[in-house]
Design an enzyme around this catalytic site. Structure first.
Site, PDB file in Angstrom:
ATOM      1  N   TYR A 278       0.868  -1.174   0.000  1.00 37.18           N
ATOM      2  CA  TYR A 278       0.000   0.000   0.000  1.00 37.18           C
ATOM      3  C   TYR A 278       0.908   1.229   0.000  1.00 37.18           C
ATOM      4  O   TYR A 278       1.328   1.704   1.050  1.00 37.18           O
ATOM      5  CB  TYR A 278      -0.918  -0.035   1.220  1.00 37.18           C
ATOM      6  CG  TYR A 278      -1.845   1.160   1.373  1.00 37.18           C
ATOM      7  CD1 TYR A 278      -2.280   1.891   0.284  1.00 37.18           C
ATOM      8  CD2 TYR A 278      -2.293   1.543   2.633  1.00 37.18           C
ATOM      9  CE1 TYR A 278      -3.116   2.982   0.425  1.00 37.18           C
ATOM     10  CE2 TYR A 278      -3.146   2.628   2.795  1.00 37.18           C
ATOM     11  CZ  TYR A 278      -3.548   3.345   1.690  1.00 37.18           C
ATOM     12  OH  TYR A 278      -4.383   4.427   1.835  1.00 37.18           O
TER      13      TYR A 278
ATOM     14  N   ASP B 185      -2.161  -1.306  -3.982  1.00 37.53           N
ATOM     15  CA  ASP B 185      -2.454   0.074  -4.346  1.00 37.53           C
ATOM     16  C   ASP B 185      -1.126   0.827  -4.381  1.00 37.53           C
ATOM     17  O   ASP B 185      -0.578   1.171  -3.342  1.00 37.53           O
ATOM     18  CB  ASP B 185      -3.410   0.678  -3.321  1.00 37.53           C
ATOM     19  CG  ASP B 185      -3.740   2.132  -3.606  1.00 37.53           C
ATOM     20  OD1 ASP B 185      -3.259   2.674  -4.619  1.00 37.53           O
ATOM     21  OD2 ASP B 185      -4.481   2.737  -2.800  1.00 37.53           O
TER      22      ASP B 185
END
Length: 209
Positions: free
Chosen positions: A59, A100
């Site tokens: 992330y 992400d």
């Protein structure tokens, strides 16, 4: 989730951030956090080996704006990630790093490139940092089978981007050469994004043989 037959590795923190790996096979060699980035207190990286494949969930920080300390932290995080992924190439094993990344690698990954020009998620330093990962020898799984498709993985809630399909492709699966050799198909499943109270991200997936 465990009752459904999944093994779980979690690296989270209260309120903010968190990454996880789920597998129906045992999870071994679990690493929480990027090695060598011990001063980072944010839960943004986890890695494990499962069923003969090394898998990581990442992330990457959003960066907020290009003139902020959070942006500088983002670039520092990406450099530490690059160093770690350079080391893991020496393992010569199938390795998938998904998550992400908060980076749209090129203008074709953005519905409105002019509006996002040099903004966070699309700035030149971020894109260069992403390309350094590819230059190591990793491959953007989606682009292997969809070299020019304008398909997105994130639509901002604040601008009604979903109804207008004004999205960005900021979620990625990077594959080591050994994983690339085993890649059969990959895609982005946008259907869940249209559900009520859905995440602003859509799942990105790949199948290895």
């Amino acid at each position: 989730i465990e009752d459904l037959g999944y093994n779980i590795a979690i690296f989270g923190q209260k309120t903010f951030n968190g990454v996880a790996i789920l597998s129906k096979y045992p999870l071994d060699d679990i690493q929480r956090g990027i090695p060598g980035f011990g001063e980072d207190a944010q839960a943004r990286y986890i890695e494990a080996v499962t069923n003969g494949v090394r898998v990581a969930s990442v992330y990457v920080p959003n960066g907020q704006n290009v003139d902020t300390e959070k942006y500088i932290y983002k670039l520092g995080f990406l450099e530490k990630l690059r160093q770690h992924l350079a080391n893991t190439l020496e393992y010569e094993e199938a390795f998938v790093i998904g998550g992400d990344y908060n980076i749209a690698p090129a203008d074709k990954d953005v519905a409105d490139p002019k509006a996002w020009h040099e903004e966070v998620l699309c700035s030149t330093p971020e894109r260069k940092a992403f390309n350094t990962l590819l230059n190591l020898g990793y491959h953007d799984a989606f682009r292997i089978h969809h070299p020019e498709d304008k398909i997105y993985s994130w639509w901002d809630y604040r601008s009604q981007a979903w109804p207008k399909n004004e999205g960005l492709r900021i979620d990625h699966l990077l594959l080591s050469p050994q994983a690339t050799d085993r890649l059969q198909i990959t895609g982005i499943d946008s259907k869940p994004r249209g559900k009520e109270k859905a995440s602003d991200h859509a799942p990105v997936w790949c199948l290895l043989q």
